[in-house]
Design an enzyme around this catalytic site. Structure first.
Site, mmCIF file in Angstrom:
data_model
loop_
_atom_site.group_PDB
_atom_site.id
_atom_site.type_symbol
_atom_site.label_atom_id
_atom_site.label_comp_id
_atom_site.label_asym_id
_atom_site.label_seq_id
_atom_site.Cartn_x
_atom_site.Cartn_y
_atom_site.Cartn_z
ATOM 1 C CD GLU A 77 -3.292 -1.022 2.544
ATOM 2 O OE1 GLU A 77 -4.146 -0.433 1.899
ATOM 3 O OE2 GLU A 77 -2.479 -1.104 3.218
ATOM 4 C CG HIS A 167 -8.575 -0.073 4.669
ATOM 5 N ND1 HIS A 167 -7.693 0.518 3.233
ATOM 6 C CD2 HIS A 167 -7.109 -0.702 4.949
ATOM 7 C CE1 HIS A 167 -6.752 -0.359 2.925
ATOM 8 N NE2 HIS A 167 -6.176 -0.328 3.905
HETATM 9 ZN ZN LIG Z 1 -3.973 -0.867 4.916
#
Ligand SMILES: [Zn+2]
Length: 261
Positions: A77, A167
């Site tokens: 990410e 998230h």
């Molecule tokens: Zn994350």
């Protein structure tokens, strides 16, 4: 010691603090823009923040790719950081984490996360919620490319924090100390707001005037800010890595209005 050496050491401290304060666990990350090259930033390779050391720090470009030959795995990410640095030249440091206390506010539409405690003021009056599904449909809910990162950065806009539905959150600030402080107090603000909601009745949020007054009193290396950084670093067993910058004269004494206890 060069500026970059200090920055990398501070980034190690930031990782350890965020782990110790339960903002991150095995996952989550923090980055800082290269002060000598605004088109690059520093972040760890793929490793739990609590374990990070200087040699784990890598330098990436604003496309999220390493600027040197790198065989070690990188964070999937990392594009969150690249896209926010690309979109926001004013931002010097970014945190992405999955702190549990903020998650309900990214899922339930009925109540927005807003500052309710003085230390939560830095999250800003508005905290937008980004839903990856709006543009990308069914994904694994992770931000794994620049298109997704840019969409998140667009939602963040000029705000300090964006929640990510189902998230976590992304936070951005003008300095590493500021982004760490914001990310530590964000889940605490969420907890206080959630508990107040359980008590019932109308919630009294910080006013815009109160948020502005808090911001006016802020300086990244003031005695008050440094006090927290030094405390957290020692609590996270990395007080020996601290390097205190020279203080401007106006910050040599505690401000009378803040945190007088
Ligand atoms: Zn994350």
């Amino acid at each position: 010691m060069s500026n970059v050496d200090t920055v990398i050491k501070d980034l190690v401290i930031a990782n350890r603090i965020l782990a110790k304060e339960d903002v991150v666990d095995a996952y989550g990350h923090v980055s800082i823009r290269n002060p000598d090259n605004p088109k690059h930033f520093f972040i760890s390779r793929s490793r739990a923040p609590e374990l990070i050391e200087r040699d784990d720090i890598v330098e990436l470009d604003l496309g999220g790719e390493p600027v040197r030959d790198e065989k070690r795995a990188l964070y999937l990410e990392r594009f969150i950081h690249a896209a926010i640095f690309e979109k926001r030249p004013d931002v010097m440091a970014v945190v992405h984490a999955h702190a549990e206390d903020i998650l309900p506010f990214g899922i339930a539409k009925a109540t927005k996360l807003r500052p309710v405690i003085h230390s939560g003021s830095f999250i800003g009056a508005a905290v937008p919620v980004w839903d990856i599904a709006d543009k990308f449909g069914d994904t694994n809910v992770l931000v794994t490319n620049m298109a997704q990162g840019r969409d998140l950065a667009k939602c963040l806009g000029e705000n300090n924090v964006a929640l990510m539905r189902g998230h976590g959150f992304a936070s951005a600030a003008r300095s590493l100390i500021e982004v760490v402080r914001m990310s530590v107090y964000l889940p605490r603000n969420a907890r206080a707001q959630m508990r107040a909601k359980q008590l019932g009745g109308k919630i009294k949020y910080l006013s815009q005037g109160e948020i502005d007054a808090r911001n006016r009193g802020y300086s990244p290396y003031s005695t008050e800010t440094w006090r927290a950084w030094e405390y957290w670093a020692n609590k996270a067993s990395c007080g020996h890595l601290l390097s205190k910058p020279e203080q401007p004269p106006e910050n040599q004494h505690d401000h009378k209005h803040d945190h007088k206890k």
